[in-house]
Design a protein around this motif. Structure first.
Motif, PDB file in Angstrom:
ATOM      1  N   ASN A  52       3.061  -2.958  -1.286  1.00 32.26           N
ATOM      2  CA  ASN A  52       2.661  -2.419   0.016  1.00 32.26           C
ATOM      3  C   ASN A  52       3.865  -2.452   0.959  1.00 32.26           C
ATOM      4  O   ASN A  52       4.186  -3.485   1.533  1.00 32.26           O
ATOM      5  N   ASP A  53       4.521  -1.306   1.126  1.00 23.89           N
ATOM      6  CA  ASP A  53       5.717  -1.245   1.967  1.00 23.89           C
ATOM      7  C   ASP A  53       5.411  -1.529   3.436  1.00 23.89           C
ATOM      8  O   ASP A  53       6.235  -2.121   4.143  1.00 23.89           O
ATOM      9  N   LYS A  54       4.245  -1.112   3.887  1.00 25.93           N
ATOM     10  CA  LYS A  54       3.868  -1.338   5.287  1.00 25.93           C
ATOM     11  C   LYS A  54       3.760  -2.832   5.588  1.00 25.93           C
ATOM     12  O   LYS A  54       4.278  -3.320   6.600  1.00 25.93           O
ATOM     13  N   GLN A  55       3.091  -3.551   4.695  1.00 25.34           N
ATOM     14  CA  GLN A  55       2.962  -5.005   4.872  1.00 25.34           C
ATOM     15  C   GLN A  55       4.327  -5.683   4.721  1.00 25.34           C
ATOM     16  O   GLN A  55       4.632  -6.649   5.421  1.00 25.34           O
ATOM     17  N   TYR A  61       5.579  -8.334  -1.297  1.00 25.18           N
ATOM     18  CA  TYR A  61       4.844  -7.096  -1.003  1.00 25.18           C
ATOM     19  C   TYR A  61       5.673  -5.882  -1.445  1.00 25.18           C
ATOM     20  O   TYR A  61       5.143  -4.928  -2.016  1.00 25.18           O
ATOM     21  N   GLU A  62       6.960  -5.932  -1.175  1.00 25.24           N
ATOM     22  CA  GLU A  62       7.842  -4.814  -1.501  1.00 25.24           C
ATOM     23  C   GLU A  62       7.922  -4.580  -3.008  1.00 25.24           C
ATOM     24  O   GLU A  62       7.937  -3.435  -3.477  1.00 25.24           O
ATOM     25  N   ARG A 113       9.798  10.329   1.057  1.00 23.78           N
ATOM     26  CA  ARG A 113       8.965  11.300   1.778  1.00 23.78           C
ATOM     27  C   ARG A 113       9.460  12.725   1.552  1.00 23.78           C
ATOM     28  O   ARG A 113      10.593  12.977   1.309  1.00 23.78           O
ATOM     29  N   GLN A 166      13.329   0.777   5.042  1.00 26.76           N
ATOM     30  CA  GLN A 166      13.073   1.975   5.843  1.00 26.76           C
ATOM     31  C   GLN A 166      13.788   3.191   5.243  1.00 26.76           C
ATOM     32  O   GLN A 166      13.219   4.285   5.180  1.00 26.76           O
ATOM     33  N   LEU A 168       7.263  -4.452   5.509  1.00 30.03           N
ATOM     34  CA  LEU A 168       7.991  -4.265   6.771  1.00 30.03           C
ATOM     35  C   LEU A 168       7.452  -5.171   7.872  1.00 30.03           C
ATOM     36  O   LEU A 168       8.209  -5.718   8.665  1.00 30.03           O
ATOM     37  N   GLN A 169       6.142  -5.341   7.901  1.00 27.75           N
ATOM     38  CA  GLN A 169       5.533  -6.196   8.918  1.00 27.75           C
ATOM     39  C   GLN A 169       6.074  -7.626   8.829  1.00 27.75           C
ATOM     40  O   GLN A 169       6.442  -8.228   9.850  1.00 27.75           O
ATOM     41  N   VAL A 202      11.922   4.256   2.085  1.00 29.20           N
ATOM     42  CA  VAL A 202      10.662   4.933   2.408  1.00 29.20           C
ATOM     43  C   VAL A 202      10.936   6.369   2.852  1.00 29.20           C
ATOM     44  O   VAL A 202      10.225   7.304   2.453  1.00 29.20           O
TER      45      VAL A 202
END
Length: 204
Positions: A170-173, A161-162, A204, A197, A175-176, A200
């Protein structure tokens, strides 16, 4: 006189202890006991023989013998032996390297639920080992193992995912799945959580 008798008593006990040690050493021989069971057709013992030869434990290391025993156990339906055999074909240890047989044996073991085989089968798809390269299929196989709670599969699914391998990045997935693996004590996942983290936050 009592002191002499006591010393004599200790000497006798010491000699008996040494005798018992050597008796156990030669009577309780894991290699010979396992070989006997393996020769009688026990698949678990055949698999153990493969492990003993591969690791060189209780016997001189011999990849050819390891391959022969894993091959026998695998053909007798031992799932872990199938996975081990696939690894030998992949590395060319004790046999001629064969991507096709690597894939075939990982697939056979994966179909029976072996997590190591499922992870390696996914790697085969991603890298085109013994099968046409298919990153999407590789991701699907890896994620299925991850969802069945394999910590290493969770870590590798997160990595896919990363990096966007076989699936949209998908960074959110990511991390999950790293968190899921971390909860099971996977050390790589714990390190990757901090790194992702931080990455990310910088974006930002």
């Amino acid at each position: 006189m009592e002191i002499i008798e006591t010393r004599t008593g200790f000497a006798i006990i010491f000699v008996l202890a040494i005798a018992l040690f050597f008796l156990r050493k030669y009577i309780h021989n894991p290699f010979k006991q396992t070989l006997l069971k393996a020769s009688q057709g026990d698949p678990q013992a055949q698999y153990e023989m493969g492990r003993l030869y591969y690791r060189g434990k209780h016997v001189q290391q011999d990849y050819v013998q390891a391959f022969n025993w894993f091959d026998t156990a695998a053909k007798n339906g031992h799932v872990r032996a199938m996975t081990a055999l696939a690894g030998l074909y992949n590395a060319g240890h004790g046999c001629e390297q064969s991507p096709a047989k690597t894939f075939r044996w990982y697939q056979a073991a994966a179909e029976q639920g072996d997590f190591e085989a499922r992870v390696n089968l996914a790697v085969c798809y991603v890298n085109g080992i013994g099968v046409e390269k298919n990153e999407t299929k590789g991701f699907e196989v890896m994620k299925a193992a991850a969802d069945d709670k394999s910590p290493i599969a969770q870590t590798l699914t997160a990595d896919m995912y990363e990096r966007g391998v076989g699936v949209e990045k998908n960074d959110k997935q990511a991390l999950q799945y790293y968190f899921l693996a971390s909860k099971q004590g996977e050390p790589m996942a714990k390190r990757k959580i901090k790194e992702l983290q931080q990455a990310v936050m910088k974006r930002r």
